[in-house]
Design an enzyme around this catalytic site. Structure first.
Site, PDB file in Angstrom:
ATOM      1  N   VAL A 137      80.814  23.485  48.169  1.00  0.00           N
ATOM      2  CA  VAL A 137      82.236  23.797  48.041  1.00  0.00           C
ATOM      3  C   VAL A 137      82.706  23.175  46.715  1.00  0.00           C
ATOM      4  O   VAL A 137      82.493  21.994  46.490  1.00  0.00           O
ATOM      5  CB  VAL A 137      83.034  23.188  49.215  1.00  0.00           C
ATOM      6  CG1 VAL A 137      84.498  23.553  49.106  1.00  0.00           C
ATOM      7  CG2 VAL A 137      82.468  23.650  50.558  1.00  0.00           C
ATOM      8  N   TRP A 138      83.241  23.967  45.818  1.00  0.00           N
ATOM      9  CA  TRP A 138      83.497  25.389  45.879  1.00  0.00           C
ATOM     10  C   TRP A 138      82.307  26.209  45.411  1.00  0.00           C
ATOM     11  O   TRP A 138      81.548  25.754  44.564  1.00  0.00           O
ATOM     12  CB  TRP A 138      84.700  25.745  45.026  1.00  0.00           C
ATOM     13  CG  TRP A 138      86.012  25.201  45.498  1.00  0.00           C
ATOM     14  CD1 TRP A 138      86.393  24.938  46.786  1.00  0.00           C
ATOM     15  CD2 TRP A 138      87.109  24.851  44.671  1.00  0.00           C
ATOM     16  NE1 TRP A 138      87.678  24.472  46.812  1.00  0.00           N
ATOM     17  CE2 TRP A 138      88.149  24.407  45.528  1.00  0.00           C
ATOM     18  CE3 TRP A 138      87.331  24.896  43.304  1.00  0.00           C
ATOM     19  CZ2 TRP A 138      89.376  24.000  45.045  1.00  0.00           C
ATOM     20  CZ3 TRP A 138      88.545  24.486  42.834  1.00  0.00           C
ATOM     21  CH2 TRP A 138      89.569  24.046  43.687  1.00  0.00           C
ATOM     22  N   VAL A 141      82.165  26.884  41.616  1.00  0.00           N
ATOM     23  CA  VAL A 141      82.016  25.730  40.731  1.00  0.00           C
ATOM     24  C   VAL A 141      80.820  24.879  41.152  1.00  0.00           C
ATOM     25  O   VAL A 141      79.812  24.801  40.453  1.00  0.00           O
ATOM     26  CB  VAL A 141      83.303  24.868  40.712  1.00  0.00           C
ATOM     27  CG1 VAL A 141      83.122  23.664  39.796  1.00  0.00           C
ATOM     28  CG2 VAL A 141      84.500  25.698  40.283  1.00  0.00           C
ATOM     29  N   CYS A 142      80.928  24.258  42.310  1.00  0.00           N
ATOM     30  CA  CYS A 142      79.920  23.284  42.757  1.00  0.00           C
ATOM     31  C   CYS A 142      78.573  23.923  43.038  1.00  0.00           C
ATOM     32  O   CYS A 142      77.530  23.267  42.919  1.00  0.00           O
ATOM     33  CB  CYS A 142      80.430  22.544  43.984  1.00  0.00           C
ATOM     34  SG  CYS A 142      82.026  21.741  43.713  1.00  0.00           S
ATOM     35  N   VAL A 143      78.580  25.181  43.431  1.00  0.00           N
ATOM     36  CA  VAL A 143      77.332  25.929  43.595  1.00  0.00           C
ATOM     37  C   VAL A 143      76.983  26.640  42.300  1.00  0.00           C
ATOM     38  O   VAL A 143      75.841  26.585  41.828  1.00  0.00           O
ATOM     39  CB  VAL A 143      77.428  26.947  44.750  1.00  0.00           C
ATOM     40  CG1 VAL A 143      76.135  27.753  44.858  1.00  0.00           C
ATOM     41  CG2 VAL A 143      77.710  26.247  46.068  1.00  0.00           C
TER      42      VAL A 143
END
Length: 251
Positions: A137-138, A141-143
């Site tokens: 998450v998010w 972004v984070c992935v």
């Protein structure tokens, strides 16, 4: 991932089922090779959850937990991390480390992308795995950021969309489009479980069935209906056998 005394899958690049039954040797081509897999569960944090709008937080958490349990069951390495957990992004959801006690947590120094953290990348590389299953998450972004960078470095990357979340459905759709353009494979938690599962002819089949019930709760009803039907059939068979024996006794 093991039968009673030997593994179902071997690190030989063929991804063929080894359960004592003859299978098509090319059946696993194109599917996830569990012997080469590392799971990255990134930034599943309470503050970030409050901005997820493309999936219910309950479903997201259940799917992420199912992935962690799958990794623990099949001895797949897991790395977790958090973006400023002492700030508004909040702490990691506890279910992941509860479900996968072997998961390695890597702290960051404020980097938005986990792949900008040298210790995180070092920890990934030291596993020797080249297939990454990523959720977080998010999603956008984070992935996305670690996934793009890992792909550029030659990793095979899968992004688990329903174990991740974004601030809007539009953000999620554009993220998936960018994944596809970059050669990152969008996938669901259910599909990950299925690709790791591959055959019911394994001693941990019942535990895998429980994971299906986490990502698809209605599957529990399927199992319950089947079990009840079996019970009724067994009772009917026992009754019929008893009646036949009684008839033979008096004839």
């Amino acid at each position: 991932m093991n039968t009673a005394d030997k593994p179902i899958f071997l690190p030989d690049g063929h991804n063929t089922i080894h359960d004592g039954i003859e299978h098509e040797p090319t059946g696993g081509k194109g599917l996830i090779d569990t012997t080469d897999t590392l799971m990255l569960l990134l930034d599943h944090q309470s503050g970030l959850f409050q901005n997820v709008k493309d999936i219910s937080v309950a479903e997201l958490r259940a799917n992420a937990t199912a992935l962690a349990k799958l990794a623990a069951l099949l001895q797949i390495p897991v790395i977790t991390t958090a973006s400023v957990p002492d700030g508004p992004n909040g702490p990691l959801m506890p279910e992941i480390h509860e479900a996968a006690p072997h998961a390695v947590y890597v702290p960051r120094k404020g980097e938005v992308s986990a792949w900008d953290n040298a210790l995180f990348v070092k920890t990934v590389r030291e596993t020797g795995k080249k297939t990454l299953i990523i959720a977080g998450v998010w999603t956008s972004v984070c992935v996305m950021f670690p996934a793009l960078t890992a792909k550029a470095e030659g990793y095979k990357v899968y992004a688990v969309i329903d174990a991740s979340g974004d601030p809007s459905e539009l953000a999620s759709r554009t993220t998936i489009a960018r994944f596809i353009q970059a050669g990152i494979v969008p996938i669901s938690a259910n599909a990950v479980i299925c690709e790791f599962h591959r055959t019911w002819n394994r001693p941990d089949a019942a535990e895998l069935a429980d994971l299906y019930c986490m990502v698809s709760p209605n599957y529990r009803a399927v199992i319950e209906s089947f079990q009840r039907a079996e019970e009724v059939a067994k009772k009917a068979m026992t009754k019929a056998t008893g009646a036949a024996a009684e008839l033979a006794h008096h004839s």
